[in-house]
Write an enzyme that holds these catalytic residues in place. Structure first.
Site, PDB file in Angstrom:
ATOM      1  N   ARG A  98      10.285  18.660  -7.396  1.00 18.98           N
ATOM      2  CA  ARG A  98      11.581  18.349  -8.030  1.00 18.98           C
ATOM      3  C   ARG A  98      12.751  18.917  -7.233  1.00 18.98           C
ATOM      4  O   ARG A  98      13.887  18.506  -7.396  1.00 18.98           O
ATOM      5  CB  ARG A  98      11.622  18.906  -9.464  1.00 18.98           C
ATOM      6  CG  ARG A  98      10.682  18.167 -10.405  1.00 18.98           C
ATOM      7  CD  ARG A  98      10.601  18.854 -11.730  1.00 18.98           C
ATOM      8  NE  ARG A  98      10.134  20.231 -11.568  1.00 18.98           N
ATOM      9  CZ  ARG A  98       9.899  21.071 -12.570  1.00 18.98           C
ATOM     10  NH1 ARG A  98      10.093  20.699 -13.813  1.00 18.98           N
ATOM     11  NH2 ARG A  98       9.474  22.287 -12.346  1.00 18.98           N
TER      12      ARG A  98
ATOM     13  N   ARG B 177       0.841  -1.209   0.000  1.00 21.68           N
ATOM     14  CA  ARG B 177       0.000   0.000   0.000  1.00 21.68           C
ATOM     15  C   ARG B 177       0.872   1.254   0.000  1.00 21.68           C
ATOM     16  O   ARG B 177       0.567   2.241  -0.668  1.00 21.68           O
ATOM     17  CB  ARG B 177      -0.951  -0.022   1.204  1.00 21.68           C
ATOM     18  CG  ARG B 177      -1.973   1.097   1.174  1.00 21.68           C
ATOM     19  CD  ARG B 177      -3.103   0.881   2.178  1.00 21.68           C
ATOM     20  NE  ARG B 177      -2.644   0.988   3.548  1.00 21.68           N
ATOM     21  CZ  ARG B 177      -3.421   0.786   4.618  1.00 21.68           C
ATOM     22  NH1 ARG B 177      -4.694   0.458   4.461  1.00 21.68           N
ATOM     23  NH2 ARG B 177      -2.939   0.897   5.831  1.00 21.68           N
TER      24      ARG B 177
ATOM     25  N   GLU C 158     -16.215   6.748   5.702  1.00 18.17           N
ATOM     26  CA  GLU C 158     -15.457   6.070   6.756  1.00 18.17           C
ATOM     27  C   GLU C 158     -15.327   7.010   7.942  1.00 18.17           C
ATOM     28  O   GLU C 158     -15.887   8.099   7.941  1.00 18.17           O
ATOM     29  CB  GLU C 158     -14.088   5.647   6.231  1.00 18.17           C
ATOM     30  CG  GLU C 158     -13.245   6.810   5.725  1.00 18.17           C
ATOM     31  CD  GLU C 158     -11.894   6.393   5.173  1.00 18.17           C
ATOM     32  OE1 GLU C 158     -11.374   5.337   5.579  1.00 18.17           O
ATOM     33  OE2 GLU C 158     -11.357   7.128   4.330  1.00 18.17           O
TER      34      GLU C 158
ATOM     35  N   LYS D 144      -2.591   6.947   1.436  1.00 20.70           N
ATOM     36  CA  LYS D 144      -2.419   7.206   2.873  1.00 20.70           C
ATOM     37  C   LYS D 144      -1.375   8.315   3.001  1.00 20.70           C
ATOM     38  O   LYS D 144      -0.189   8.055   3.202  1.00 20.70           O
ATOM     39  CB  LYS D 144      -2.000   5.915   3.585  1.00 20.70           C
ATOM     40  CG  LYS D 144      -2.344   5.926   5.059  1.00 20.70           C
ATOM     41  CD  LYS D 144      -2.385   4.531   5.617  1.00 20.70           C
ATOM     42  CE  LYS D 144      -2.349   4.506   7.130  1.00 20.70           C
ATOM     43  NZ  LYS D 144      -3.392   5.255   7.801  1.00 20.70           N
TER      44      LYS D 144
HETATM   45  N1  PMP Z   1      -9.443   4.826   7.194  1.00 22.93           N
HETATM   46  C1  PMP Z   1      -8.536   5.768   7.506  1.00 22.93           C
HETATM   47  C2  PMP Z   1      -8.807   7.177   7.140  1.00 22.93           C
HETATM   48  C3  PMP Z   1      -7.354   5.409   8.173  1.00 22.93           C
HETATM   49  O1  PMP Z   1      -6.447   6.334   8.490  1.00 22.93           O
HETATM   50  C4  PMP Z   1      -7.141   4.049   8.519  1.00 22.93           C
HETATM   51  C5  PMP Z   1      -5.867   3.614   9.187  1.00 22.93           C
HETATM   52  N2  PMP Z   1      -5.608   4.262  10.377  1.00 22.93           N
HETATM   53  C6  PMP Z   1      -8.124   3.109   8.202  1.00 22.93           C
HETATM   54  C7  PMP Z   1      -9.260   3.527   7.518  1.00 22.93           C
HETATM   55  C8  PMP Z   1      -7.959   1.656   8.541  1.00 22.93           C
HETATM   56  O2  PMP Z   1      -6.980   1.071   7.728  1.00 22.93           O
HETATM   57  P1  PMP Z   1      -6.116  -0.169   8.221  1.00 22.93           P
HETATM   58  O3  PMP Z   1      -7.080  -1.240   8.583  1.00 22.93           O
HETATM   59  O4  PMP Z   1      -5.285  -0.530   7.050  1.00 22.93           O
HETATM   60  O5  PMP Z   1      -5.317   0.277   9.389  1.00 22.93           O
END
Ligand code: PMP
Length: 289
Positions: free
Chosen positions: A104, A51, A183, A150
């Site tokens: 850059r 990832r 989320e 991320k």
């Molecule tokens: N959503 C967000 C915005 C996150 O930052 C995270 C991780 N902290 C997750 C979902 C969960 O991802 P993971 O199960 O890979 O930790």
């Protein structure tokens, strides 16, 4: 005193410093992963590094180490810090540039690995479940900054966290630009309805959580029907159970949303079963020393 990995060296925490000209600091220009270690094994390390490489590719950052080299660096840093079941924060910044945006100008991405403890929610909240609120700030539009990246720029999530703190709730639920559930600030969200497990699809604009994927897999193994589909506020309010997943949080129950009590107001039966299955999985994991 802990030891931090900084560009190939293990240095004491107080000496682990990066420049104020680093674009990670100036612009949130960089990426990261949060990883856990259980019984001395780094859980799903390959998936986290995969990832990380995908995030790097999307933001046009060339990682100076290979997949295998980053894995070694992570394991070396875990070994150097004597902590039981620690949490790992793997950070890559764009590196030192000038005061303009141009990436850059940043020749050397900085690789930082921190190994420490983490507790997002108290033990009491795991037993009781979370009181949550759907916040006004929407999750980043996937064509602006795709939540699948991320990135070090977490202001979108921090804004949501502030809105939840302002009304004294434990966690914020974020919708997307179309009004569908996306989320939480650092976790994915699931509901149980009529014994089926439902969660927003990737197309809702979410971080595709590694814990999320494990929970989907475990549920299928337990012969629970799983559907990734667009969810509305209505679906959340009328759910039989609701819970969040994340590397740091694992699985935590949600018992209220915007003042609506979810079912009995206690962590649900299927949620508890999934948490037990997840704990069994992580503590029997032997994938990486
Ligand atoms: N959503 C967000 C915005 C996150 O930052 C995270 C991780 N902290 C997750 C979902 C969960 O991802 P993971 O199960 O890979 O930790």
């Amino acid at each position: 005193m802990g030891l931090i990995y900084l560009n190939g060296e293990l240095v004491p925490t107080e000496d682990a410093k990066i420049s104020v000209y680093d674009h990670g600091l100036l612009y949130g220009d960089g990426i990261f992963e949060g990883i856990r270690v259980y019984n001395g094994h780094v859980f799903n390390l390959d998936r986290h590094i995969e990832r990380l490489f995908n995030s790097a590719k999307v933001i046009g950052l060339k990682l100076p180490l290979s997949h295998a080299e980053i894995k070694d660096a992570v394991k070396k840093t875990v070994k150097a810090n004597d902590i039981v079941d620690p949490y790992i924060r793997l950070v890559v910044t764009r590196g030192v540039g000038n005061l303009g945006l141009d990436p850059r100008k940043c020749a050397n991405p900085q690789i930082i690995i921190i190994v420490d403890k983490i507790q997002l929610y108290s033990e009491e909240l795991y037993k009781k479940g979370l009181d949550t609120v759907i916040v006004p700030t929407i999750r980043n539009h996937y064509e602006a900054l795709n939540p699948r990246v991320k990135s070090l720029n977490y202001l979108n999530n921090i804004m949501a966290k502030i809105e939840c703190v302002n009304v004294n709730k434990d966690e914020a639920i974020m919708l997307n630009k179309d009004g569908y559930v996306a989320e939480c600030t650092g976790d994915n969200i699931f509901i149980i309805k009529d014994s089926e497990l439902l969660t927003p699809p990737m197309s809702a604009g979410i971080l595709v959580g590694i814990t999320r994927n494990e929970v989907i897999r475990l549920a299928k193994e337990m012969e629970i029907t799983v559907r990734e589909e667009a969810l509305t506020r209505y679906d959340l309010y009328t759910a039989d159970e609701c819970f969040l997943t994340g590397t740091a949080a694992q699985i935590i129950s949600v018992v209220t949303i915007d003042g609506r009590t979810i079912s009995t107001g206690k962590p649900g039966e299927i949620t508890i079963k999934l948490l037990e299955a997840y704990r069994k999985l992580i503590y029997s994991y032997t994938g990486d020393e």
